[in-house]
Scaffold this active site. Structure first.
Site, PDB file in Angstrom:
ATOM      1  N   HIS A 120      22.829   7.602  72.083  1.00 11.04           N
ATOM      2  CA  HIS A 120      23.271   8.726  72.896  1.00 11.04           C
ATOM      3  C   HIS A 120      24.367   8.249  73.834  1.00 11.04           C
ATOM      4  O   HIS A 120      24.315   7.127  74.327  1.00 11.04           O
ATOM      5  CB  HIS A 120      22.104   9.287  73.717  1.00 11.04           C
ATOM      6  CG  HIS A 120      22.388  10.650  74.248  1.00 11.04           C
ATOM      7  ND1 HIS A 120      23.076  10.847  75.414  1.00 11.04           N
ATOM      8  CD2 HIS A 120      22.129  11.871  73.743  1.00 11.04           C
ATOM      9  CE1 HIS A 120      23.211  12.145  75.609  1.00 11.04           C
ATOM     10  NE2 HIS A 120      22.647  12.787  74.615  1.00 11.04           N
ATOM     11  N   ASP A 126      17.092  14.663  68.564  1.00 14.47           N
ATOM     12  CA  ASP A 126      17.123  15.141  67.182  1.00 14.47           C
ATOM     13  C   ASP A 126      16.233  14.342  66.242  1.00 14.47           C
ATOM     14  O   ASP A 126      16.066  14.715  65.083  1.00 14.47           O
ATOM     15  CB  ASP A 126      18.568  15.090  66.649  1.00 14.47           C
ATOM     16  CG  ASP A 126      19.465  16.072  67.375  1.00 14.47           C
ATOM     17  OD1 ASP A 126      19.033  17.206  67.574  1.00 14.47           O
ATOM     18  OD2 ASP A 126      20.586  15.694  67.746  1.00 14.47           O
TER      19      ASP A 126
HETATM   20  N1  CMC Z   1      23.248   3.748  64.243  1.00  7.77           N
HETATM   21  C1  CMC Z   1      23.846   2.544  64.228  1.00  7.77           C
HETATM   22  N2  CMC Z   1      24.688   2.078  65.172  1.00  7.77           N
HETATM   23  C2  CMC Z   1      24.960   2.903  66.192  1.00  7.77           C
HETATM   24  C3  CMC Z   1      24.377   4.183  66.289  1.00  7.77           C
HETATM   25  C4  CMC Z   1      23.495   4.596  65.266  1.00  7.77           C
HETATM   26  N3  CMC Z   1      22.928   5.802  65.310  1.00  7.77           N
HETATM   27  N4  CMC Z   1      24.824   4.792  67.407  1.00  7.77           N
HETATM   28  C5  CMC Z   1      25.660   3.938  68.008  1.00  7.77           C
HETATM   29  N5  CMC Z   1      25.740   2.785  67.267  1.00  7.77           N
HETATM   30  C6  CMC Z   1      26.505   1.569  67.614  1.00  7.77           C
HETATM   31  C7  CMC Z   1      27.990   1.756  67.345  1.00  7.77           C
HETATM   32  O1  CMC Z   1      28.334   1.351  66.029  1.00  7.77           O
HETATM   33  C8  CMC Z   1      28.595   0.864  68.408  1.00  7.77           C
HETATM   34  O2  CMC Z   1      28.452  -0.458  67.978  1.00  7.77           O
HETATM   35  P1  CMC Z   1      29.591  -1.573  68.396  1.00  7.77           P
HETATM   36  O3  CMC Z   1      29.525  -1.652  69.887  1.00  7.77           O
HETATM   37  O4  CMC Z   1      29.150  -2.821  67.690  1.00  7.77           O
HETATM   38  O5  CMC Z   1      30.897  -1.042  67.873  1.00  7.77           O
HETATM   39  C9  CMC Z   1      27.659   1.054  69.609  1.00  7.77           C
HETATM   40  O6  CMC Z   1      26.383   1.388  69.022  1.00  7.77           O
HETATM   41  C10 CMC Z   1      28.086   2.152  70.579  1.00  7.77           C
HETATM   42  O7  CMC Z   1      28.258   3.348  69.813  1.00  7.77           O
HETATM   43  P2  CMC Z   1      29.369   4.454  70.113  1.00  7.77           P
HETATM   44  O8  CMC Z   1      29.626   5.203  68.859  1.00  7.77           O
HETATM   45  O9  CMC Z   1      30.537   3.807  70.793  1.00  7.77           O
HETATM   46  O10 CMC Z   1      28.607   5.346  71.187  1.00  7.77           O
HETATM   47  P3  CMC Z   1      28.989   6.822  71.568  1.00  7.77           P
HETATM   48  O11 CMC Z   1      28.468   7.022  72.939  1.00  7.77           O
HETATM   49  O12 CMC Z   1      30.449   7.071  71.333  1.00  7.77           O
HETATM   50  O13 CMC Z   1      28.193   7.721  70.500  1.00  7.77           O
HETATM   51  C11 CMC Z   1      26.469   8.969  69.434  1.00  7.77           C
HETATM   52  C12 CMC Z   1      26.969   8.332  70.755  1.00  7.77           C
HETATM   53  C13 CMC Z   1      25.281   9.860  69.720  1.00  7.77           C
HETATM   54  C14 CMC Z   1      27.619   9.820  68.829  1.00  7.77           C
HETATM   55  C15 CMC Z   1      26.098   7.827  68.462  1.00  7.77           C
HETATM   56  O14 CMC Z   1      25.050   7.056  69.009  1.00  7.77           O
HETATM   57  C16 CMC Z   1      25.702   8.347  67.063  1.00  7.77           C
HETATM   58  O15 CMC Z   1      26.575   8.533  66.215  1.00  7.77           O
HETATM   59  N6  CMC Z   1      24.375   8.569  66.815  1.00  7.77           N
HETATM   60  C17 CMC Z   1      23.933   9.170  65.557  1.00  7.77           C
HETATM   61  C18 CMC Z   1      24.134  10.682  65.575  1.00  7.77           C
HETATM   62  C19 CMC Z   1      23.131  11.386  66.466  1.00  7.77           C
HETATM   63  O16 CMC Z   1      21.935  11.122  66.411  1.00  7.77           O
HETATM   64  N7  CMC Z   1      23.635  12.321  67.273  1.00  7.77           N
HETATM   65  C20 CMC Z   1      22.789  13.154  68.158  1.00  7.77           C
HETATM   66  C21 CMC Z   1      23.042  12.837  69.599  1.00  7.77           C
HETATM   67  S1  CMC Z   1      21.823  13.529  70.718  1.00  7.77           S
HETATM   68  C22 CMC Z   1      21.914  15.266  70.549  1.00  7.77           C
HETATM   69  C23 CMC Z   1      23.257  15.866  70.687  1.00  7.77           C
HETATM   70  O17 CMC Z   1      24.158  15.388  71.351  1.00  7.77           O
HETATM   71  O18 CMC Z   1      23.411  16.935  70.125  1.00  7.77           O
END
Ligand code: CMC
Length: 428
Positions: A307, A364
Site C-alpha cells: 500500500h 483487497d
Molecule cells: N508484490 C511484490 N512486490 C511489491 C508489491 C507486491 N504486491 N507491492 C510493492 N512491491 C515492491 C515493489 O516492486 C518495490 O520494490 P523495489 O523497491 O525493489 O523496487 C517496492 O515494493 C515499493 O513498491 P512501489 O510500487 O514503489 O509502491 P507504491 O506505493 O508505488 O505502490 C501499490 C503501492 C499498492 C500500487 C503496490 O503495492 C501494488 O502494486 N500492490 C498490488 C496491487 C494492490 O493490491 N492494490 C490495492 C491497493 S489497496 C486498495 C486500493 O488502493 O484500492
C-alpha cells in the site's frame, strides 16, 4: 517545530510557511514558491510527498495502521454503525440523530427511481462488457436525465444531487449485474434498509420472494463501511480534480469509478481472487508465486499486498480477515481459496523481501473471498468497492466545493525538444 522552512536556490533564501494538522502532521506550504522564486516548482510524480488539499474527513496513519472517519475509528464504526450512518457522517461531518438519519434515508428513497430509458443504454452494452465500464458510463449518463444535478452552486442543489445519486447508484449497480446474468431489471423495496435493498435488488429471482439473510446484510454493511473513504487515493483525487473544474457531481463520480477500476487500485480485489484461483489450479504451490512476486524480471505482483500509505498492517484487512472466517463459517461455506490466502499471507509476512519493503495484506486481499461466499460474481467485486466508496467520493467532492478550492492544474518540468524550425515534408 519552527513555523517556517527555509529554501535556498542559487544563493537566494526563501521562507515557506509550515502548517501543522490536528494530528500533528507537518506540511511545507509551497503555494507562493513559484511567484516568489520567479518560476521554480516542486516535482513529485505519483504525489508521494505532495498534499493536494487540506481535508477534515479521513485521517490515516500508515505507520501505526490507524484509520478514522471524522475522528471515529474504523474498528468502532465497523462494529457499531451501519453504512447509511457512516455515509451521513462522512458527507456532513457528524453522526446523524435518529430524525436526521430518517430524513436522509427518506430523501434517498424518494430519488431511487431511474429513467426507464437507462435500460436502453444497458441493453446496448454487449453482455461481455466489464461491469465497471458499464457503471462508469451509466453514472455519467445520469447527468443527462437529471440536468438539475449539474449546476450545484447552492447548498440545496448540492444536497439534492447527493441524495439523488445515493438513491440511484445501487439501482445501477444491481442492474449492471442483472443484465450480465440475463435477469429482469427490477426495483427493490422502499420499506427495506439501504443495504437490505441493495441485496434484494441484486439477488431477487423473478419467480420467488426474496428472503433476507442477516449474515449477508451484516457482512455487506461491514464491507461497505470499510471501503467508504480513504482520503486522497487515486479515485478520490480524480473525483476532486474533475469536480474542481465545476463539472457536476455525477460525472466527477464517473471519473472516479474509472480510476478505481485499475488493478493497482480497486480492481485489485478481482485480481486477488483470480490470482488465488490460478495458484489453486496450479496445484496450490504458493512458494512458486512468492518467487515470481520477488523476481524483478517478472511483472507479477502479489495482488492484495502493499500500500502506498500503510507501512504496517492495513486496519481494514485485519477486520476483513476475521470477517471472512465468520461469514464463511456462518454461511457454512468451505472455500479452499481462504486457506491458500492464509498460507500466502503467512509466507509473505515471514519473507525478507516483503518485510524489508513493509508489504502487508491490504483491504483487497480477503474481501473477494467474502464477496464470493455471498454469491457475488468476481467481475462485480470492484463494483461493490465503488458502492462502498460512493459516500467518501461525495464527501470529498462536497468538501472541495465548500472550500472553494481552485481548479486542479499541476505544473510539469518540460524535458522535450527545445525550439526547432519546421521541416517541410520533403525535408524529413
Ligand atoms: N508484490 C511484490 N512486490 C511489491 C508489491 C507486491 N504486491 N507491492 C510493492 N512491491 C515492491 C515493489 O516492486 C518495490 O520494490 P523495489 O523497491 O525493489 O523496487 C517496492 O515494493 C515499493 O513498491 P512501489 O510500487 O514503489 O509502491 P507504491 O506505493 O508505488 O505502490 C501499490 C503501492 C499498492 C500500487 C503496490 O503495492 C501494488 O502494486 N500492490 C498490488 C496491487 C494492490 O493490491 N492494490 C490495492 C491497493 S489497496 C486498495 C486500493 O488502493 O484500492
Amino acid at each position: 517545530m519552527s513555523d517556517t522552512a527555509t529554501l535556498e536556490i542559487n544563493g537566494n533564501s526563501y521562507e515557506l510557511p509550515v502548517k501543522i494538522g490536528t494530528e500533528n502532521e507537518v506540511a511545507i506550504d509551497v503555494k507562493t514558491l513559484r511567484s516568489a522564486t520567479g518560476g521554480v516548482i516542486t516535482i513529485d510524480p505519483g504525489y508521494k510527498n505532495t498534499g493536494s488539499c487540506e481535508s477534515a474527513i479521513t485521517f490515516l496513519d500508515g505507520e501505526k495502521g490507524i484509520l478514522r472517519y471524522r475522528g471515529y475509528s474504523i474498528e468502532e464504526l465497523a462494529e457499531k454503525a451501519d453504512f447509511l450512518e457512516v455515509a451521513y457522517l462522512l458527507i456532513f461531518g457528524e453522526l446523524p440523530t435518529k430524525e436526521e438519519l430518517d430524513k436522509f434515508h427518506s430523501d434517498i428513497k424518494h430519488h431511487s427511481v431511474v429513467s426507464e430509458d437507462i435500460k436502453k443504454i444497458i441493453d446496448a452494452f454487449p453482455v461481455s462488457a466489464h461491469p465497471m465500464g458499464v457503471l462508469s458510463s451509466l453514472t455519467s449518463a445520469l447527468t443527462a436525465f437529471n440536468p438539475s444535478s449539474v449546476d450545484v452552486n447552492s447548498d440545496e442543489a448540492m444536497y439534492n444531487a447527493i441524495v439523488r445519486i445515493l438513491g440511484k447508484f445501487p439501482v445501477l449497480v444491481a442492474w449492471t449485474m442483472r443484465k450480465k446474468h440475463g435477469l429482469p431489471l427490477e426495483y427493490g423495496d422502499d420499506n427495506l434498509g439501504y443495504v437490505e435493498n441493495v441485496l434484494k435488488m441484486m439477488f431477487k429471482s423473478p419467480n420467488k420472494e426474496y428472503e433476507q439473510n442477516p449474515i449477508l446484510i451484516n457482512a455487506l454493511d461491514k464491507l461497505l463501511i470499510l471501503h467508504a473513504d480513504h482520503e486522497q487515493n487515486c479515485s478520490t483525487s480524480t473525483v476532486r480534480i474533475t469536480g474542481s473544474s465545476h463539472a457536476g457531481l455525477f460525472v466527477s463520480l464517473a471519473s472516479g469509478i474509472s480510476a478505481l477500476w485499475g488493478p493497482l487500485h480497486g480492481g485489485a480485489n478481482q485480481a486477488v481472487l483470480e490470482m488465488l484461483e490460478a495458484i489453486k489450479a496450479d496445484g496450490g504451490d504458493t512458494k512458486k508465486y512468492m518467487a515470481k512476486a520477488k523476481d524483478k524480471n517478472d511483472p507479477f505482483r502479489l495482488m492484495g499486498f502493499g500500500h502506498r500509505v500503510y507501512k504496517n498492517f492495513d486496519p481494514r484487512a485485519k477486520i476483513i480477515k476475521v470477517a471472512a472466517d465468520e461469514v464463511l463459517g456462518d454461511l457454512g461455506v468451505e472455500d479452499p481459496i481462504l486457506d491458500i490466502a492464509k498460507g500466502l499471507e503467512k509466507e509473505a509476512l515471514e519473507d525478507q523481501y516483503f518485510v524489508d519493503r513493509k508489504l502487508y495484506p491490504n483491504v483487497d486481499f480477503y474481501s473477494g473471498i467474502i464477496y464470493r461466499a455471498m454469491g457475488i460474481p468476481v467481475e462485480m467485486f470492484t463494483v461493490m468497492f465503488a458502492l462502498g466508496r460512493l459516500p467518501g467520493w461525495i464527501a470529498q467532492w462536497r468538501e472541495m466545493r465548500l472550500r472553494k478550492e481552485p481548479i486542479g492544474r499541476p505544473r510539469q518540468l518540460y524535458v522535450g525538444e527545445t525550439y526547432r524550425p519546421f521541416k517541410t515534408i520533403n525535408e524529413r
